[in-house]
Motif scaffolding. Sequence first.
Motif, PDB file in Angstrom:
ATOM      1  N   VAL A  31       0.861  -1.189   0.000  1.00 27.52           N
ATOM      2  CA  VAL A  31       0.000   0.000   0.000  1.00 27.52           C
ATOM      3  C   VAL A  31       0.895   1.237   0.000  1.00 27.52           C
ATOM      4  CG1 VAL A  31      -1.747   1.280   1.281  1.00 27.52           C
ATOM      5  CG2 VAL A  31      -1.820  -1.222   1.224  1.00 27.52           C
ATOM      6  N   PRO A  32       0.626   2.214  -0.849  1.00 26.54           N
ATOM      7  CA  PRO A  32       1.439   3.432  -0.875  1.00 26.54           C
ATOM      8  C   PRO A  32       1.417   4.118   0.501  1.00 26.54           C
ATOM      9  CG  PRO A  32       0.019   3.349  -2.799  1.00 26.54           C
ATOM     10  CD  PRO A  32      -0.434   2.239  -1.893  1.00 26.54           C
ATOM     11  N   PRO A  33       2.517   4.763   0.903  1.00 24.30           N
ATOM     12  CA  PRO A  33       2.556   5.446   2.204  1.00 24.30           C
ATOM     13  C   PRO A  33       1.456   6.495   2.368  1.00 24.30           C
ATOM     14  CG  PRO A  33       4.766   5.231   1.300  1.00 24.30           C
ATOM     15  CD  PRO A  33       3.829   4.794   0.215  1.00 24.30           C
ATOM     16  N   ALA A  34       1.070   7.140   1.239  1.00 19.87           N
ATOM     17  CA  ALA A  34       0.031   8.158   1.333  1.00 19.87           C
ATOM     18  C   ALA A  34      -1.317   7.574   1.711  1.00 19.87           C
ATOM     19  CB  ALA A  34      -0.083   8.923   0.013  1.00 19.87           C
ATOM     20  N   ALA A  37      -8.201   1.807   1.568  1.00 24.32           N
ATOM     21  CA  ALA A  37      -7.011   1.233   0.932  1.00 24.32           C
ATOM     22  C   ALA A  37      -6.341   0.183   1.801  1.00 24.32           C
ATOM     23  CB  ALA A  37      -6.028   2.353   0.599  1.00 24.32           C
ATOM     24  N   LEU A  38      -6.281   0.399   3.098  1.00 21.01           N
ATOM     25  CA  LEU A  38      -5.505  -0.489   3.952  1.00 21.01           C
ATOM     26  C   LEU A  38      -6.264  -1.754   4.343  1.00 21.01           C
ATOM     27  CD1 LEU A  38      -2.809  -0.820   5.449  1.00 21.01           C
ATOM     28  CD2 LEU A  38      -3.885   0.276   7.440  1.00 21.01           C
ATOM     29  N   LEU A  39      -7.546  -1.641   4.691  1.00 25.65           N
ATOM     30  CA  LEU A  39      -8.277  -2.810   5.188  1.00 25.65           C
ATOM     31  C   LEU A  39      -8.393  -3.926   4.149  1.00 25.65           C
ATOM     32  CD1 LEU A  39     -11.119  -1.286   7.409  1.00 25.65           C
ATOM     33  CD2 LEU A  39      -8.965  -2.346   8.101  1.00 25.65           C
ATOM     34  N   PRO A  40      -8.726  -3.621   2.872  1.00 27.99           N
ATOM     35  CA  PRO A  40      -8.775  -4.716   1.884  1.00 27.99           C
ATOM     36  C   PRO A  40      -7.430  -5.417   1.715  1.00 27.99           C
ATOM     37  CG  PRO A  40      -9.942  -2.793   1.064  1.00 27.99           C
ATOM     38  CD  PRO A  40      -9.233  -2.354   2.297  1.00 27.99           C
ATOM     39  N   ALA A  41      -6.336  -4.647   1.813  1.00 29.68           N
ATOM     40  CA  ALA A  41      -5.005  -5.257   1.654  1.00 29.68           C
ATOM     41  C   ALA A  41      -4.691  -6.185   2.816  1.00 29.68           C
ATOM     42  CB  ALA A  41      -3.951  -4.152   1.548  1.00 29.68           C
ATOM     43  N   VAL A  42      -5.064  -5.790   4.016  1.00 28.95           N
ATOM     44  CA  VAL A  42      -4.821  -6.647   5.168  1.00 28.95           C
ATOM     45  C   VAL A  42      -5.676  -7.912   5.083  1.00 28.95           C
ATOM     46  CG1 VAL A  42      -4.955  -6.813   7.680  1.00 28.95           C
ATOM     47  CG2 VAL A  42      -4.173  -4.689   6.622  1.00 28.95           C
ATOM     48  N   SER A  43      -6.949  -7.758   4.702  1.00 30.43           N
ATOM     49  CA  SER A  43      -7.854  -8.913   4.604  1.00 30.43           C
ATOM     50  C   SER A  43      -7.384  -9.898   3.548  1.00 30.43           C
ATOM     51  CB  SER A  43      -9.277  -8.432   4.296  1.00 30.43           C
ATOM     52  OG  SER A  43      -9.742  -7.570   5.314  1.00 30.43           O
ATOM     53  N   HIS A 101      -4.334 -10.381   2.612  1.00 28.15           N
ATOM     54  CA  HIS A 101      -3.053 -10.962   2.975  1.00 28.15           C
ATOM     55  C   HIS A 101      -3.176 -12.008   4.071  1.00 28.15           C
ATOM     56  CE1 HIS A 101       1.342 -10.801   2.758  1.00 28.15           C
ATOM     57  NE2 HIS A 101       1.349 -10.966   4.093  1.00 28.15           N
ATOM     58  N   LEU A 102      -4.178 -11.871   4.921  1.00 26.70           N
ATOM     59  CA  LEU A 102      -4.331 -12.776   6.054  1.00 26.70           C
ATOM     60  C   LEU A 102      -5.478 -13.745   5.824  1.00 26.70           C
ATOM     61  CD1 LEU A 102      -3.929 -10.279   9.033  1.00 26.70           C
ATOM     62  CD2 LEU A 102      -2.214 -11.839   8.096  1.00 26.70           C
ATOM     63  N   PRO A 103      -5.390 -14.899   6.418  1.00 31.21           N
ATOM     64  CA  PRO A 103      -6.507 -15.836   6.309  1.00 31.21           C
ATOM     65  C   PRO A 103      -7.757 -15.242   6.971  1.00 31.21           C
ATOM     66  CG  PRO A 103      -4.781 -16.687   7.773  1.00 31.21           C
ATOM     67  CD  PRO A 103      -4.284 -15.414   7.213  1.00 31.21           C
ATOM     68  N   THR A 104      -8.879 -15.662   6.514  1.00 36.99           N
ATOM     69  CA  THR A 104     -10.154 -15.162   7.036  1.00 36.99           C
ATOM     70  C   THR A 104     -10.279 -15.551   8.496  1.00 36.99           C
ATOM     71  OG1 THR A 104     -11.151 -15.375   4.877  1.00 36.99           O
ATOM     72  CG2 THR A 104     -12.647 -15.156   6.752  1.00 36.99           C
ATOM     73  N   GLU A 131       0.772  -7.368  13.462  1.00 35.78           N
ATOM     74  CA  GLU A 131       1.965  -7.045  12.675  1.00 35.78           C
ATOM     75  C   GLU A 131       2.865  -8.269  12.499  1.00 35.78           C
ATOM     76  OE1 GLU A 131       5.682  -3.861  12.744  1.00 35.78           O
ATOM     77  OE2 GLU A 131       3.995  -3.605  14.133  1.00 35.78           O
ATOM     78  N   ARG A 132       3.020  -9.087  13.551  1.00 33.50           N
ATOM     79  CA  ARG A 132       3.835 -10.302  13.432  1.00 33.50           C
ATOM     80  C   ARG A 132       3.232 -11.278  12.446  1.00 33.50           C
ATOM     81  NH1 ARG A 132       4.190  -9.825  19.105  1.00 33.50           N
ATOM     82  NH2 ARG A 132       2.559 -11.417  19.329  1.00 33.50           N
ATOM     83  N   GLU A 133       1.905 -11.342  12.469  1.00 33.90           N
ATOM     84  CA  GLU A 133       1.240 -12.276  11.554  1.00 33.90           C
ATOM     85  C   GLU A 133       1.451 -11.842  10.110  1.00 33.90           C
ATOM     86  OE1 GLU A 133      -3.171 -14.354  10.985  1.00 33.90           O
ATOM     87  OE2 GLU A 133      -2.767 -12.933  12.615  1.00 33.90           O
ATOM     88  N   VAL A 134       1.379 -10.528   9.858  1.00 35.77           N
ATOM     89  CA  VAL A 134       1.563 -10.037   8.485  1.00 35.77           C
ATOM     90  C   VAL A 134       2.995 -10.300   8.046  1.00 35.77           C
ATOM     91  CG1 VAL A 134       1.628  -7.959   7.050  1.00 35.77           C
ATOM     92  CG2 VAL A 134      -0.282  -8.342   8.630  1.00 35.77           C
ATOM     93  N   ARG A 135       3.959 -10.087   8.927  1.00 33.52           N
ATOM     94  CA  ARG A 135       5.351 -10.279   8.557  1.00 33.52           C
ATOM     95  C   ARG A 135       5.702 -11.742   8.274  1.00 33.52           C
ATOM     96  NH1 ARG A 135       8.699  -5.958   9.414  1.00 33.52           N
ATOM     97  NH2 ARG A 135       7.810  -4.192  10.560  1.00 33.52           N
TER      98      ARG A 135
END
Length: 399
Positions: free
Chosen positions: A341-344, A351-357, A359-362, A393-397
């Motif tokens: 996701v762009p820093p802006a 922008a952020l919530l769809p990317a997190v969803s 990337h992570l399992p439901t 954050e650990r889960e995403v990494r």
Amino acid sequence: MTGAPLSSTSMSPTGRQVWTRTRGLLLALVILVAAGIAMAALRSGDQHGRLDPRSADPSGSRAVAELLKDRGVSTRVVTTLDEATTAAGPDTTLLVTAPDLLTDHQQETLRTATANSGGRTVLLSAGPTSLDALAPGVDSEIPAPVSARTPQCSLPAARSAGNADLGGERYSTQTPGADSCYPSDGLPTLLRIDDPGNGDTVLLGSPDILYNQRLDKHGNASLALQLLGSRTHLVWYLPSLSDSSAAQDSTDGDTDSTFLDLIPSGWLWGTLQLTLAAVLAAIWRARRLGPLVTERLPVAIRASESTEGRARLYRKVNARDRAASALRSATRTRLAPLLGVPPADAHSVAALLPAVSAHLPTGDRDLKALLFGPVPANDIALVHLADQLDALEREVRTS
């Protein structure tokens, strides 16, 4: 921020810090007190005020009093109206050093006592506020500078003295037989009004001929001795603000004094000066010193210590809203580059919530409440939020 209890570090300044901050002020206070004591000690001797016949100061009049004593004239200093009026008589010269300081009641009482006494009354620098009562028929004009002037009159004392340092108040009168001496622009600075059988009144526009520092100049000494030594007794009246007769005006009148009447006449100028000083002090304290510059700290501070200190400040003022906002904002900023996701757009819900969803399992987590949710209700909820953000954050990494 973790759930471990915070160590109790005192935020109060130490005794050494308090001393460092206040020692300059205490030093200045000590200097002022010492200077005041020294000045009081120096002035506690034989020195008196201006025009005081006991004072040897440059503006005192001890020299003329000593010369009069050598001529057989006794000098008595009085500071109250009762003493001055009681001493008036045909063999007495009454010198009033500050007639304008007398109240209306005092002026009327003094005039009544001296009008038929047969003695001499000398008024120094009498202005409009005292002439009507003490010298009826005499008006004062714009003052003139003090300088050596010639008599230009037939008064024997003035003709014998010659040039003298006179000036100050200038007088005009229609009284017949008045002696007008030492004129400035046609108006006398020494005026003598004779009332046959009742004595005379002498008005001096300035008191300079009586000062110790001027007595030996020109004909000042001669003029002073002749004006003040015409009788065997000299009463030197120094009006005092503590004289009880000054309060007679307020008790005689029918009108009640207001609060402003009780305040000294200079209160307005004093208030303006204090206001100006306060404004200047505010401008001085609020002045801009230029743009902020980055300076290297004298010591290196670990990031964990800075974080812990900031956390203590938030906890001290119960700023859970700011603490939660800082935690969520830092987590979003770190998650954005990991999710592409762009820093802006790091703080954009869309922008952020769809990317997190994606990337992570439901799961059953409410990502919106976690990353953009409300303020925690208490400290326990704030600690729980911090733990959840760390876990996310650990889960995403690791995913």
